[in-house]
Design a protein around this motif. Sequence first.
Motif, mmCIF file in Angstrom:
data_model
loop_
_atom_site.group_PDB
_atom_site.id
_atom_site.type_symbol
_atom_site.label_atom_id
_atom_site.label_comp_id
_atom_site.label_asym_id
_atom_site.label_seq_id
_atom_site.Cartn_x
_atom_site.Cartn_y
_atom_site.Cartn_z
ATOM 1 N N ILE A 156 39.768 30.695 46.176
ATOM 2 C CA ILE A 156 38.881 30.630 45.020
ATOM 3 C C ILE A 156 37.456 30.466 45.537
ATOM 4 O O ILE A 156 37.223 29.790 46.549
ATOM 5 C CB ILE A 156 39.269 29.470 44.080
ATOM 6 C CG1 ILE A 156 38.489 29.550 42.770
ATOM 7 C CG2 ILE A 156 39.121 28.113 44.747
ATOM 8 C CD1 ILE A 156 39.037 28.634 41.682
ATOM 9 N N ARG A 157 36.507 31.125 44.866
ATOM 10 C CA ARG A 157 35.127 31.093 45.358
ATOM 11 C C ARG A 157 34.149 31.069 44.191
ATOM 12 O O ARG A 157 34.450 31.587 43.101
ATOM 13 C CB ARG A 157 34.842 32.303 46.247
ATOM 14 C CG ARG A 157 34.843 33.647 45.509
ATOM 15 C CD ARG A 157 34.928 34.785 46.495
ATOM 16 N NE ARG A 157 34.642 36.101 45.925
ATOM 17 C CZ ARG A 157 35.524 36.860 45.292
ATOM 18 N NH1 ARG A 157 36.758 36.427 45.094
ATOM 19 N NH2 ARG A 157 35.187 38.055 44.841
ATOM 20 N N PRO A 158 32.966 30.492 44.398
ATOM 21 C CA PRO A 158 31.950 30.474 43.343
ATOM 22 C C PRO A 158 31.221 31.808 43.271
ATOM 23 O O PRO A 158 31.061 32.517 44.267
ATOM 24 C CB PRO A 158 31.013 29.346 43.782
ATOM 25 C CG PRO A 158 31.125 29.340 45.277
ATOM 26 C CD PRO A 158 32.543 29.734 45.589
ATOM 27 N N ALA A 159 30.770 32.132 42.067
ATOM 28 C CA ALA A 159 30.041 33.373 41.814
ATOM 29 C C ALA A 159 28.926 33.069 40.816
ATOM 30 O O ALA A 159 28.864 31.964 40.262
ATOM 31 C CB ALA A 159 30.992 34.432 41.265
ATOM 32 N N GLU A 190 35.769 26.041 32.667
ATOM 33 C CA GLU A 190 35.086 26.805 33.722
ATOM 34 C C GLU A 190 35.449 28.282 33.591
ATOM 35 O O GLU A 190 36.602 28.653 33.387
ATOM 36 C CB GLU A 190 35.510 26.295 35.092
ATOM 37 C CG GLU A 190 34.917 27.060 36.267
ATOM 38 C CD GLU A 190 33.440 26.770 36.479
ATOM 39 O OE1 GLU A 190 32.856 27.334 37.408
ATOM 40 O OE2 GLU A 190 32.871 25.952 35.719
ATOM 41 N N THR A 191 34.449 29.148 33.679
ATOM 42 C CA THR A 191 34.696 30.581 33.582
ATOM 43 C C THR A 191 35.392 31.076 34.834
ATOM 44 O O THR A 191 34.984 30.763 35.958
ATOM 45 C CB THR A 191 33.382 31.345 33.368
ATOM 46 O OG1 THR A 191 32.765 30.874 32.170
ATOM 47 C CG2 THR A 191 33.638 32.838 33.232
ATOM 48 N N MET A 192 36.458 31.875 34.641
ATOM 49 C CA MET A 192 37.277 32.365 35.741
ATOM 50 C C MET A 192 37.383 33.885 35.674
ATOM 51 O O MET A 192 37.386 34.482 34.599
ATOM 52 C CB MET A 192 38.692 31.773 35.661
ATOM 53 C CG MET A 192 38.756 30.266 35.727
ATOM 54 S SD MET A 192 38.228 29.644 37.325
ATOM 55 C CE MET A 192 39.416 30.466 38.380
ATOM 56 N N PHE A 250 28.939 34.567 45.874
ATOM 57 C CA PHE A 250 27.726 34.269 46.626
ATOM 58 C C PHE A 250 27.835 34.650 48.103
ATOM 59 O O PHE A 250 26.848 35.063 48.716
ATOM 60 C CB PHE A 250 27.387 32.783 46.496
ATOM 61 C CG PHE A 250 26.998 32.372 45.105
ATOM 62 C CD1 PHE A 250 25.919 32.961 44.464
ATOM 63 C CD2 PHE A 250 27.700 31.383 44.435
ATOM 64 C CE1 PHE A 250 25.551 32.581 43.176
ATOM 65 C CE2 PHE A 250 27.342 30.992 43.152
ATOM 66 C CZ PHE A 250 26.273 31.596 42.527
ATOM 67 N N ARG A 251 29.007 34.498 48.698
ATOM 68 C CA ARG A 251 29.180 34.774 50.121
ATOM 69 C C ARG A 251 29.925 36.077 50.385
ATOM 70 O O ARG A 251 30.231 36.389 51.545
ATOM 71 C CB ARG A 251 29.923 33.606 50.790
ATOM 72 C CG ARG A 251 29.188 32.277 50.715
ATOM 73 C CD ARG A 251 27.875 32.333 51.474
ATOM 74 N NE ARG A 251 27.111 31.104 51.354
ATOM 75 C CZ ARG A 251 25.926 30.896 51.916
ATOM 76 N NH1 ARG A 251 25.384 31.845 52.652
ATOM 77 N NH2 ARG A 251 25.293 29.747 51.741
ATOM 78 N N ARG A 304 35.803 32.931 40.993
ATOM 79 C CA ARG A 304 36.717 34.061 41.115
ATOM 80 C C ARG A 304 37.870 33.688 42.040
ATOM 81 O O ARG A 304 37.666 32.978 43.035
ATOM 82 C CB ARG A 304 35.986 35.289 41.667
ATOM 83 C CG ARG A 304 34.865 35.766 40.751
ATOM 84 C CD ARG A 304 34.165 36.987 41.307
ATOM 85 N NE ARG A 304 35.091 38.113 41.439
ATOM 86 C CZ ARG A 304 34.723 39.332 41.802
ATOM 87 N NH1 ARG A 304 33.464 39.577 42.088
ATOM 88 N NH2 ARG A 304 35.601 40.300 41.903
ATOM 89 N N ILE A 305 39.058 34.163 41.712
ATOM 90 C CA ILE A 305 40.232 33.956 42.559
ATOM 91 C C ILE A 305 40.636 35.284 43.186
ATOM 92 O O ILE A 305 40.703 36.301 42.509
ATOM 93 C CB ILE A 305 41.409 33.385 41.751
ATOM 94 C CG1 ILE A 305 41.119 31.937 41.334
ATOM 95 C CG2 ILE A 305 42.713 33.443 42.544
ATOM 96 C CD1 ILE A 305 42.169 31.321 40.433
ATOM 97 N N GLY A 306 40.901 35.264 44.482
ATOM 98 C CA GLY A 306 41.372 36.437 45.171
ATOM 99 C C GLY A 306 41.104 36.340 46.671
ATOM 100 O O GLY A 306 40.062 35.796 47.063
ATOM 101 N N PRO A 307 42.032 36.779 47.499
ATOM 102 C CA PRO A 307 43.326 37.289 47.075
ATOM 103 C C PRO A 307 44.264 36.156 46.661
ATOM 104 O O PRO A 307 44.006 34.982 46.922
ATOM 105 C CB PRO A 307 43.856 37.986 48.336
ATOM 106 C CG PRO A 307 43.231 37.221 49.467
ATOM 107 C CD PRO A 307 41.861 36.829 48.955
ATOM 108 N N LEU A 308 45.352 36.531 46.014
ATOM 109 C CA LEU A 308 46.456 35.618 45.741
ATOM 110 C C LEU A 308 47.733 36.400 46.028
ATOM 111 O O LEU A 308 48.022 37.390 45.367
ATOM 112 C CB LEU A 308 46.447 35.133 44.304
ATOM 113 C CG LEU A 308 47.605 34.201 43.917
ATOM 114 C CD1 LEU A 308 47.532 32.899 44.702
ATOM 115 C CD2 LEU A 308 47.614 33.918 42.420
#
Length: 276
Positions: free
Chosen positions: A188-191, A223-225, A25-26, A196-200
């Motif tokens: 981790i961020r909402p989509a 939860e979908t990842m 989203f961001r 979604r995770i990144g960076p790691l």
Amino acid sequence: MEVATPEEWKVVTEWGNGEHWNIGFRDPECFFAIDPGGFFLGKAGGRPVSAVSLVNYDDSYAVWGHYLVAPGERGKGYGIGVCKVASRHSGNRTTAGDAMPEQVQNYSKDGSQPIHKTVHWYGDLARTGSQHEQVVPITAAHLDAVADYDAESFPARRGPFLEKWLFAEGHRALVYLSDDGVAGYGVIRPAPVGHRIGPLTADTPEIAHALLESLTAELPAGETMSVFAPDLQPATAGLLTDLGLAEHFHVVRMWRGPRPDLRTERVYAISSLEVG
């Protein structure tokens, strides 16, 4: 063809999500913090028909992304046209981008070479994670140290981007602190679909595991990842499989120019395909 404003770029995000890119989203507002002049729209009859981004991180490194043509406008040369104009923006910088496997030969025509795969890991979280005691939220006081750490495995120091990315609304950014300082961090961020995770980035697989556990500690099982992971660290597959994710597809990272000596074994996930 013209340089796009953030407002004009919203249609490109819509195109991307229409292709199941699941852009956070961001994400767009963070992308523009890198290089506001690096987002290009092709137009026909005043309407946006194609897009590409080519963001300059510094005087030596740039990244391609967002290569899209509007539905219903493909096969008319609009994509090639916007790329030809945008390519001037990076000058003599080293450039990187991602190609679908069937497009590697086409992407190689400008001298770019394939250097590794980036795998999209996708699925439903197998279980809720748990918070690790050495993993803490990133604050403004950590920013310089995290940016320095990040620059050891990324081809440029990306302070302006990280300042946005780490603290954007909805983003949860965590750092692993050892006795010697930063030993890893992740976001981790909402989509539109799940998270979604990144960076790691982490010194060891054990630290990467602690970060993954902590990043998912506030999410319910199921939860979908989504994670985009370069195939540079052998431990990545096991860590993401343990979360409940599976390989969905892969792209090929293309590179034109000299390759810097980086700690790529630290990279378990990239921020996004669009900006690396």
